[in-house]
Design an enzyme around this catalytic site. Structure first.
Site, PDB file in Angstrom:
ATOM      1  N   ASP A  82      34.556  33.662  82.963  1.00 28.45           N
ATOM      2  CA  ASP A  82      35.709  33.418  82.075  1.00 28.45           C
ATOM      3  C   ASP A  82      36.583  32.299  82.651  1.00 28.45           C
ATOM      4  O   ASP A  82      37.177  31.510  81.910  1.00 28.45           O
ATOM      5  CB  ASP A  82      36.563  34.689  81.918  1.00 28.45           C
ATOM      6  CG  ASP A  82      35.893  35.700  80.997  1.00 28.45           C
ATOM      7  OD1 ASP A  82      35.069  35.294  80.168  1.00 28.45           O
ATOM      8  OD2 ASP A  82      36.187  36.906  81.131  1.00 28.45           O
ATOM      9  N   LYS A 108      33.541  45.641  82.704  1.00 31.87           N
ATOM     10  CA  LYS A 108      33.603  44.513  83.648  1.00 31.87           C
ATOM     11  C   LYS A 108      33.984  44.941  85.069  1.00 31.87           C
ATOM     12  O   LYS A 108      33.438  44.425  86.039  1.00 31.87           O
ATOM     13  CB  LYS A 108      34.603  43.465  83.146  1.00 31.87           C
ATOM     14  CG  LYS A 108      34.129  42.732  81.888  1.00 31.87           C
ATOM     15  CD  LYS A 108      35.142  41.676  81.474  1.00 31.87           C
ATOM     16  CE  LYS A 108      34.687  40.918  80.256  1.00 31.87           C
ATOM     17  NZ  LYS A 108      35.547  39.753  79.978  1.00 31.87           N
TER      18      LYS A 108
END
Ligand code: ATR
Length: 292
Positions: free
Chosen positions: A108, A72
């Site tokens: 997220d 990420k």
């Protein structure tokens, strides 16, 4: 603009390891359900392969995809453009090609908020003090999400003090946030004032140590949230429910974080339906049976 004109759009999830990802199940359910041409595949990409993979997406026919552990942060560095959320977190979980450039978002944050909005309606009306367990990347996303909504005072509970301090510094650069750093030993008093408790650690996940917390000090108004979704009902969520507290497991966040990516790549906003939830729950139950 995303170019979907040539052939059916292809999307992916990349990680290392990747075989346990539920993302293909989710996105292929939506592709079938919405009767859209396109595909979503799981690819194991090692850290040393990441740059090569992301630099040649268009040649491979990909419009974008999901990025998971451990990529990420590295993927964020490779993006030409990112959303403000991804820039604040310095991490992306969703990428796409727009005007020939690699772009990224971190969904997220939106996934966590959508999950609470759906499963603990009105939470942000009363959330003045939030206890956040953990200070890693997931905690960063959760605190960021809370700052976009009710902006509560944060009581950050973590084992390693230096990591809590890093997170506090990072957040203080972006938000006028009041963060108190706490130890696990202080948890009983910390819980007394909590409107919301969020577990962002891996504790309680299948294969990890349990998260043993006495929830007795929590006020009856408190909401408990766990971002762990394997098992579907963690010990923390079970204990909260046994005290008749509102409790939210991690599956809703997983399902909701997938929505913006699908819309980007395939052009239609999908719904998190009861049928999708049941499908993913069945998969988690069948693949984790006997492992707890
Ligand atoms: P992520 O990016 O998913 O948040 P991470 O950055 O590795 O993952 O962070 C994991 C979090 O879980 C950390 O807050 C970690 O605490 P430390 O900073 O002290 O390492 C916490 N964690 C993991 N295992 C733990 C354990 N056995 N006891 C207490 N905290 C734990």
């Amino acid at each position: 603009m995303i170019d979907r004109s040539n052939s059916p759009p292809r999307a992916f999830v990349i990680g290392w390891p990747i075989k346990h990802s539920r993302s293909p199940l989710i996105h292929n359910y939506w592709l079938n359900n919405l009767v859209l041409a396109g595909s979503y595949e799981r690819l194991e990409i090692r850290p040393d392969e990441l740059e090569g993979f992301l630099s040649h997406l268009q040649e491979k026919g990909f419009v974008g995809g999901n990025v998971t552990l451990p990529h990420k942060e590295a993927a964020f560095q490779l993006c030409a453009k990112t959303t403000a959320t991804a820039a604040h977190l310095a991490a992306v979980n969703t990428v796409w090609i727009e005007d020939g450039q690699l772009c990224g978002d971190n969904t997220d944050v939106a996934g966590f908020l959508a999950c609470l909005d759906c499963e603990a309606q009105g939470w942000d009306q009363t959330c003045q003090t939030a206890v956040v367990l953990g200070a890693g990347g997931a905690a960063r996303a959760i605190v960021h999400a809370l700052m976009l909504r009710s902006k509560p005072r944060i009581l950050l509970v973590n084992r390693t003090r230096a990591r809590s301090e890093d997170l506090r510094l990072h957040l203080a650069r972006q938000f006028a946030v009041e963060i108190k750093l706490c130890t696990w030993a202080e948890l009983p008093e910390v819980l007394e004032t909590a409107d919301l408790v969020v577990n962002t650690t891996s504790l309680g996940m299948v294969g990890q140590p349990q998260l043993h917390i006495d929830l007795a000090p929590l006020p009856a108004r408190a909401i408990v949230s766990d971002i762990v979704y394997v098992p579907l009902e963690t010990e923390l969520v079970r204990m909260a429910r046994s005290r008749a507290l509102r409790a939210v497991g991690g599956l809703g966040m997983l399902l909701n974080q997938a929505v913006p990516g699908f819309e980007k790549w395939f052009g239609k906003r999908p719904q998190v339906t009861a049928e999708l939830r049941a499908l993913v729950e069945a998969d988690i139950t069948s693949t984790t049976a006997g492992k707890i």
